[in-house]
Design an enzyme around this catalytic site. Structure first.
Site, PDB file in Angstrom:
ATOM      1  N   LYS A 130      25.025   4.170   8.002  1.00 62.47           N
ATOM      2  CA  LYS A 130      23.985   4.199   6.963  1.00 62.47           C
ATOM      3  C   LYS A 130      22.964   5.247   7.362  1.00 62.47           C
ATOM      4  O   LYS A 130      22.741   5.485   8.556  1.00 62.47           O
ATOM      5  CB  LYS A 130      23.292   2.832   6.869  1.00 62.47           C
ATOM      6  CG  LYS A 130      22.594   2.598   5.553  1.00 62.47           C
ATOM      7  CD  LYS A 130      23.543   1.985   4.559  1.00 62.47           C
ATOM      8  CE  LYS A 130      22.940   1.858   3.186  1.00 62.47           C
ATOM      9  NZ  LYS A 130      23.826   1.078   2.291  1.00 62.47           N
ATOM     10  N   ASP A 170      22.403   4.993  -2.223  1.00 62.62           N
ATOM     11  CA  ASP A 170      21.829   3.651  -2.025  1.00 62.62           C
ATOM     12  C   ASP A 170      20.486   3.702  -2.764  1.00 62.62           C
ATOM     13  O   ASP A 170      20.309   4.556  -3.641  1.00 62.62           O
ATOM     14  CB  ASP A 170      21.688   3.323  -0.522  1.00 62.62           C
ATOM     15  CG  ASP A 170      21.404   1.851  -0.271  1.00 62.62           C
ATOM     16  OD1 ASP A 170      22.328   1.036  -0.332  1.00 62.62           O
ATOM     17  OD2 ASP A 170      20.227   1.490  -0.024  1.00 62.62           O
TER      18      ASP A 170
HETATM   19  P1  NDP Z   1      18.368   1.741  -7.071  1.00 64.44           P
HETATM   20  O1  NDP Z   1      17.481   2.710  -6.393  1.00 64.44           O
HETATM   21  O2  NDP Z   1      19.237   2.211  -8.188  1.00 64.44           O
HETATM   22  O3  NDP Z   1      17.523   0.502  -7.610  1.00 64.44           O
HETATM   23  C1  NDP Z   1      16.778  -0.278  -6.741  1.00 64.44           C
HETATM   24  C2  NDP Z   1      16.084  -1.364  -7.536  1.00 64.44           C
HETATM   25  O4  NDP Z   1      15.501  -2.298  -6.646  1.00 64.44           O
HETATM   26  C3  NDP Z   1      14.950  -0.833  -8.391  1.00 64.44           C
HETATM   27  O5  NDP Z   1      14.800  -1.655  -9.511  1.00 64.44           O
HETATM   28  C4  NDP Z   1      13.772  -0.958  -7.448  1.00 64.44           C
HETATM   29  O6  NDP Z   1      12.515  -1.010  -8.093  1.00 64.44           O
HETATM   30  C5  NDP Z   1      14.069  -2.250  -6.760  1.00 64.44           C
HETATM   31  N1  NDP Z   1      13.468  -2.253  -5.417  1.00 64.44           N
HETATM   32  C6  NDP Z   1      13.690  -1.368  -4.429  1.00 64.44           C
HETATM   33  N2  NDP Z   1      12.947  -1.666  -3.353  1.00 64.44           N
HETATM   34  C7  NDP Z   1      12.244  -2.751  -3.696  1.00 64.44           C
HETATM   35  C8  NDP Z   1      11.286  -3.533  -3.019  1.00 64.44           C
HETATM   36  N3  NDP Z   1      10.931  -3.246  -1.756  1.00 64.44           N
HETATM   37  N4  NDP Z   1      10.775  -4.614  -3.668  1.00 64.44           N
HETATM   38  C9  NDP Z   1      11.149  -4.896  -4.960  1.00 64.44           C
HETATM   39  N5  NDP Z   1      12.039  -4.178  -5.650  1.00 64.44           N
HETATM   40  C10 NDP Z   1      12.585  -3.127  -5.025  1.00 64.44           C
HETATM   41  O7  NDP Z   1      19.251   1.102  -5.911  1.00 64.44           O
HETATM   42  P2  NDP Z   1      20.636   0.323  -6.019  1.00 64.44           P
HETATM   43  O8  NDP Z   1      20.722  -0.427  -7.278  1.00 64.44           O
HETATM   44  O9  NDP Z   1      21.708   1.284  -5.678  1.00 64.44           O
HETATM   45  O10 NDP Z   1      20.520  -0.676  -4.775  1.00 64.44           O
HETATM   46  C11 NDP Z   1      20.031  -2.014  -4.909  1.00 64.44           C
HETATM   47  C12 NDP Z   1      20.545  -2.847  -3.758  1.00 64.44           C
HETATM   48  O11 NDP Z   1      21.977  -2.840  -3.762  1.00 64.44           O
HETATM   49  C13 NDP Z   1      20.155  -2.373  -2.357  1.00 64.44           C
HETATM   50  O12 NDP Z   1      20.029  -3.499  -1.507  1.00 64.44           O
HETATM   51  C14 NDP Z   1      21.365  -1.557  -1.913  1.00 64.44           C
HETATM   52  O13 NDP Z   1      21.449  -1.454  -0.510  1.00 64.44           O
HETATM   53  C15 NDP Z   1      22.471  -2.417  -2.482  1.00 64.44           C
HETATM   54  N6  NDP Z   1      23.757  -1.777  -2.685  1.00 64.44           N
HETATM   55  C16 NDP Z   1      23.898  -0.627  -3.406  1.00 64.44           C
HETATM   56  C17 NDP Z   1      25.149  -0.073  -3.605  1.00 64.44           C
HETATM   57  C18 NDP Z   1      25.366   1.111  -4.470  1.00 64.44           C
HETATM   58  O14 NDP Z   1      26.537   1.475  -4.673  1.00 64.44           O
HETATM   59  N7  NDP Z   1      24.343   1.735  -5.034  1.00 64.44           N
HETATM   60  C19 NDP Z   1      26.343  -0.665  -2.991  1.00 64.44           C
HETATM   61  C20 NDP Z   1      26.104  -1.919  -2.315  1.00 64.44           C
HETATM   62  C21 NDP Z   1      24.861  -2.423  -2.160  1.00 64.44           C
HETATM   63  P3  NDP Z   1      11.572   0.301  -8.176  1.00 64.44           P
HETATM   64  O15 NDP Z   1      12.186   1.144  -9.259  1.00 64.44           O
HETATM   65  O16 NDP Z   1      10.229  -0.219  -8.497  1.00 64.44           O
HETATM   66  O17 NDP Z   1      11.633   0.959  -6.829  1.00 64.44           O
HETATM   67  O1  2IT Z   2      25.551  -0.613   0.618  1.00 65.16           O
HETATM   68  C1  2IT Z   2      26.548   0.005   0.199  1.00 65.16           C
HETATM   69  O2  2IT Z   2      27.682  -0.464   0.275  1.00 65.16           O
HETATM   70  C2  2IT Z   2      26.324   1.303  -0.436  1.00 65.16           C
HETATM   71  N1  2IT Z   2      25.182   1.716  -0.575  1.00 65.16           N
HETATM   72  C3  2IT Z   2      27.501   2.134  -0.863  1.00 65.16           C
HETATM   73  C4  2IT Z   2      28.097   2.858   0.310  1.00 65.16           C
HETATM   74  C5  2IT Z   2      29.182   3.853  -0.027  1.00 65.16           C
HETATM   75  O3  2IT Z   2      29.578   4.541   0.930  1.00 65.16           O
HETATM   76  O4  2IT Z   2      29.622   3.947  -1.164  1.00 65.16           O
END
Ligand code: NDP
Ligand code: 2IT
Length: 452
Positions: A130, A170
């Site tokens: 990461k 992420d």
């Molecule tokens: P995005 O940046 O697309 O969205 C993040 C969302 O979470 C936004 O709505 C954001 O609000 C909110 N957020 C972020 N930080 C905080 C905080 N400290 N407190 C409250 N709300 C918060 O990210 P993703 O959707 O990609 O990721 C969301 C989660 O999913 C994370 O935990 C990530 O690690 C996990 N994840 C993502 C993957 C992917 O493929 N993208 C794969 C697997 C897991 P705001 O706009 O106000 O910042």
């Molecule tokens: O938390 C996760 O699994 C991700 N942010 C996606 C990682 C990836 O390599 O697609």
């Protein structure tokens, strides 16, 4: 070989704390896994002899670097960037990059640790890593984000590669940022390789990567419910977040006949008792990604919805819950509230959104609870498929990829069932199942390598 005494759990955690001062998220992630692994390895001498758990709780390496960039006013700005390469026991390091002001070494170490188990569970040959930076993309112009991404990749490029370490998106890193970073990698190295996933379709990206995490988490929820003769159809669902994972989870809940009641961002949550239908989800997607807007604006657009400033959605009565925003957004109290309100199943779209106390509450209440490392593996799984397509220089069609994603999610579910069951009970502890199944493959590969 000399065999050390079997270390006990308390001494092990004390050691992890001592070696990682000021890194609470990392200690939390290791503790949650170790609680299950200790029991599993009790009678497995080889794992003790080769100190597998002790070695897994130490990243292969952590690289940190200065990222200098200039804002639109010409000011010189300095950020800190990292790449945590946790384990390449079963494949090249693989995992996302996060740009958020809350990013620290502890956060990235916990994410890389979780990623290693998650990637192992997908069944694909990927190790865990990461990266990220304490850069806040909010309020920055496209040009500022571009300059930051270019500077970040200029530092990172010598540590990554299609067969070495393959980052992706992420929090705060989506298609725009991946494009800027890929462009800079190509420019510096003069190589067009699959060094990043989540790329645009025009330059080596895979169909359904964008949707994969949210869709996959919903498939996992459906798999858990189907196993006990239930389904998503007709159920209400509370979702946190409004980014990539949350909006695609909402989309899939709607497809499967459920009703989404909430979404959130860091400022608060919206509750729409009429349901956040596909059209409304599309509006949120456009608003958050294209316009980089706030979820609070939803209530100006759709009558009947309310915005709750500074609050999280867990008090809203629901059948299902999907935390899809960030780590530690659900504590022990929140989990009790969900259960008391009749919630029967929880699938984590985010990484470690439930704190340790909350995990214990879910475990002892014996509700259907899917930890992130199992439920959100669909994103990295399709990243793995993007790597395969890039290596073979081919592109699979949507139908093939959808089938692979559903099969992989079913495979993860079934691995959890295999290792998370208790004799004489129908209940599955998906946390234990995911921890043990993820650990076993990695640990056995490590045994094959000897002491390295
Ligand atoms: P995005 O940046 O697309 O969205 C993040 C969302 O979470 C936004 O709505 C954001 O609000 C909110 N957020 C972020 N930080 C905080 C905080 N400290 N407190 C409250 N709300 C918060 O990210 P993703 O959707 O990609 O990721 C969301 C989660 O999913 C994370 O935990 C990530 O690690 C996990 N994840 C993502 C993957 C992917 O493929 N993208 C794969 C697997 C897991 P705001 O706009 O106000 O910042
Ligand atoms: O938390 C996760 O699994 C991700 N942010 C996606 C990682 C990836 O390599 O697609």
């Amino acid at each position: 070989m000399a065999v050390l005494d079997h270390i006990d759990f308390a001494r092990f955690i004390e050691g992890v704390k001592r070696r990682n001062p000021g890194q609470p998220e990392y200690v939390q992630a290791v503790q949650e896994v170790a609680e299950d692994i200790f029991d599993f390895i009790q009678d497995k001498e080889e794992y003790h002899e080769y100190q597998i758990l002790r070695r897994i709780a130490e990243p292969d390496r952590v690289v940190s670097f200065r990222v200098c960039w200039q804002d639109d006013k010409g000011n010189v700005r300095v950020q800190r960037g990292w790449r945590v390469q946790n384990s390449n026991a079963i494949g090249p390091y693989k995992g996302g990059i996060r740009f958020h002001p809350s990013v620290t070494e502890s956060v990235l170490k916990f994410l890389a640790f979780e990623q290693t188990f998650k990637n192992s569970l997908t069944g694909l040959p990927m190790g865990g890593g990461k990266g990220g930076a304490n850069f806040n993309p909010k309020g920055k112009s496209d040009h500022e984000v571009m300059r930051f991404c270019q500077s970040f990749m200029t530092e990172l490029y010598c540590h990554v590669g299609a067969d070495i370490d393959v980052p992706a998106g992420d929090i705060g890193v989506g298609a725009r940022e991946i494009g800027y970073m890929f462009g800079q990698y190509k420019r510096i190295t003069n190589k067009f390789t699959g060094v990043l996933t989540g790329k645009g379709l025009e330059y080596g990206g895979s169909l359904i990567r964008t949707e994969a995490t949210g869709y996959g988490a919903t498939y996992f929820l459906q798999n858990m419910l189907e196993r006990v003769g239930n389904s998503i159809d007709g159920k209400t669902c509370v979702i946190s977040g409004s980014g990539n994972v949350a909006t695609h989870a909402a989309e899939k809940i709607n497809h499967l006949g459920g009703k989404v009641l909430t979404l959130s961002d860091s400022a608060g949550f919206i509750h729409d008792p009429d349901g956040i239908d596909p059209e409304k989800v599309n509006w949120v997607k456009q608003h958050k990604t294209k316009r980089r807007g706030r979820i609070a604006d939803y209530v100006k657009q759709f009558k009947g919805a309310k915005f709750y400033e500074g609050k999280r959605p867990w008090g809203v009565k629901c059948d299902l819950a999907m935390p899809c925003a960030t780590e530690n957004e659900l504590n022990g109290e929140d989990t009790k509230t969900l259960i008391n309100n009749g919630c029967i199943a929880v699938a984590e779209g985010a990484n470690m959104p439930t704190d340790l106390e909350g995990v214990h509450v879910f475990k002892s209440a014996k509700i259907l609870f899917a930890p992130g490392k199992a439920a959100n593996g669909g994103g990295v799984a399709v990243s793995g498929l993007e790597m395969s397509q890039n290596s073979a220089r081919i592109s699979w069609n949507e139908e093939e990829l959808q089938k692979l994603l559903t099969d992989i999610m079913k495979g993860i579910h079934d691995s959890c069932v295999e290792y998370g069951g208790t004799r004489g009970s129908e209940h599955i502890d998906y946390v234990r199942g995911a921890n043990i199944a993820g650990f076993k493959k990695m640990a056995d590969a490590m045994l094959a390598y000897g002491v390295v």
